[in-house]
Design a protein around this motif. Structure first.
Motif, PDB file in Angstrom:
ATOM      1  N   ALA A  91      21.173  -5.711  -1.449  1.00 50.84           N
ATOM      2  CA  ALA A  91      19.540  -5.931  -1.466  1.00 50.84           C
ATOM      3  C   ALA A  91      19.120  -4.596  -1.715  1.00 50.84           C
ATOM      4  O   ALA A  91      18.168  -4.370  -2.538  1.00 50.84           O
ATOM      5  CB  ALA A  91      19.210  -6.640   0.039  1.00 50.84           C
ATOM      6  N   PHE A  92      19.841  -3.609  -1.015  1.00 49.29           N
ATOM      7  CA  PHE A  92      19.202  -2.099  -1.286  1.00 49.29           C
ATOM      8  C   PHE A  92      19.601  -1.721  -2.749  1.00 49.29           C
ATOM      9  O   PHE A  92      18.461  -1.082  -3.394  1.00 49.29           O
ATOM     10  CB  PHE A  92      19.863  -1.242  -0.458  1.00 49.29           C
ATOM     11  N   VAL A  93      20.590  -1.892  -3.370  1.00 47.89           N
ATOM     12  CA  VAL A  93      21.040  -1.790  -4.720  1.00 47.89           C
ATOM     13  C   VAL A  93      19.931  -2.402  -5.783  1.00 47.89           C
ATOM     14  O   VAL A  93      19.438  -1.788  -6.636  1.00 47.89           O
ATOM     15  CB  VAL A  93      22.313  -1.735  -4.990  1.00 47.89           C
ATOM     16  N   ALA A  99      12.804  -0.892  -8.784  1.00 49.29           N
ATOM     17  CA  ALA A  99      12.072   0.209  -8.770  1.00 49.29           C
ATOM     18  C   ALA A  99      12.073   0.920 -10.215  1.00 49.29           C
ATOM     19  O   ALA A  99      11.257   1.506 -10.724  1.00 49.29           O
ATOM     20  CB  ALA A  99      12.080   0.961  -7.575  1.00 49.29           C
ATOM     21  N   GLN A 100      13.211   1.181 -10.658  1.00 43.60           N
ATOM     22  CA  GLN A 100      13.625   2.059 -11.728  1.00 43.60           C
ATOM     23  C   GLN A 100      13.176   1.111 -12.845  1.00 43.60           C
ATOM     24  O   GLN A 100      12.574   1.769 -14.007  1.00 43.60           O
ATOM     25  CB  GLN A 100      15.095   2.218 -12.129  1.00 43.60           C
ATOM     26  N   SER A 105       8.954   0.432 -17.119  1.00 44.03           N
ATOM     27  CA  SER A 105       7.903  -0.441 -17.768  1.00 44.03           C
ATOM     28  C   SER A 105       6.684   0.348 -17.972  1.00 44.03           C
ATOM     29  O   SER A 105       5.799   0.096 -18.747  1.00 44.03           O
ATOM     30  CB  SER A 105       7.839  -1.735 -16.879  1.00 44.03           C
ATOM     31  N   GLU A 106       6.248   1.214 -16.786  1.00 42.33           N
ATOM     32  CA  GLU A 106       4.844   1.916 -16.678  1.00 42.33           C
ATOM     33  C   GLU A 106       4.965   2.837 -17.916  1.00 42.33           C
ATOM     34  O   GLU A 106       3.949   3.175 -18.272  1.00 42.33           O
ATOM     35  CB  GLU A 106       4.579   2.196 -15.268  1.00 42.33           C
TER      36      GLU A 106
END
Length: 231
Positions: A91-93, A99-100, A105-106
């Protein structure tokens, strides 16, 4: 009492991977170490020999031990990273990857917006240049007397380079006037007012001496009114 050695072909035990342990041929039955050996399976000389595992069974056993070793290594790595189980690490990975992806995308959205703004600015600049060139050509034709529909026709017939300056446009307009003078018929000066019935221009000042009385006219008129002059 000394234990009799098993038959030479009878295994005395089995290893962890399933391989049989055969007795050592030529051992001394009076050796004291024989008293310490635990009785193995199939010690009866009359018992049939044990069946050896085939290659597929050995491969399966080896694969199971390998998987157990891999799971132990993964469990140790998860504990070193501060997680209690592999699901937490997964889940952490995944959260880091999401997030990356969101950050990329932003960045892509900002790059696309900047590219769109640059394209719009270039298009506005190009339209402004076209309007300026059209205004220069129209001014050169109007200066030579082209108006109305003749001006539209003259604009279509005027042939100059796209980046021609004002001097080149003026020369091209003068050349067009020489070829098509009917397009440049507007008068550059105001026309004279129509002539009056008497021959003088309408609205113009009266000619000099037109209403000036002759010398002695007033005395002659007074004598005529008194009867001294009958003619």
């Amino acid at each position: 009492m000394d234990r009799l050695l098993p038959a030479p072909r009878t295994p005395v035990g089995y290893r962890r991977d399933g391989r049989p342990i055969s007795p050592i041929l030529g051992a001394d039955p009076t050796d004291p170490s024989n008293q310490l050996l635990p009785p193995g399976p199939n010690t009866d000389p009359a018992a049939p020999p044990a069946q050896l595992p085939d290659q597929e069974t050995l491969n399966r056993l080896l694969a199971r031990e390998k998987q157990q070793g891999e799971r132990a290594a993964v469990r140790k790595l998860v504990e070193q990273l501060g997680f209690t189980k592999t699901d937490d690490l997964t889940a952490f990975v995944q959260a880091q990857r999401d997030a990356q992806a969101a950050q990329l995308s932003e960045v892509e959205r900002r790059e696309q917006a900047a590219a769109a703004a640059t394209t719009a600015a270039e298009q506005r600049e190009a339209r402004a240049i076209l309007r300026e060139r059209a205004a220069v050509r129209r001014a050169a034709l109007v200066a030579l007397g082209a108006t109305g529909d003749d001006l539209k026709d003259a604009e279509l017939l005027l042939v100059v380079e796209e980046d021609a300056d004002e001097d080149a446009v003026a020369e091209a307009a003068a050349a067009l006037q020489q070829r098509r003078p009917e397009l440049f018929t507007a008068a550059t000066t105001d026309p004279a007012p129509p002539a009056a019935p008497g021959g003088s221009p309408a609205g113009g000042p009266p000619p000099r001496g037109a209403n000036v009385p002759k010398p002695g006219h007033q005395g002659e008129e007074m004598a005529r009114r008194r009867g001294y002059v009958t003619t």
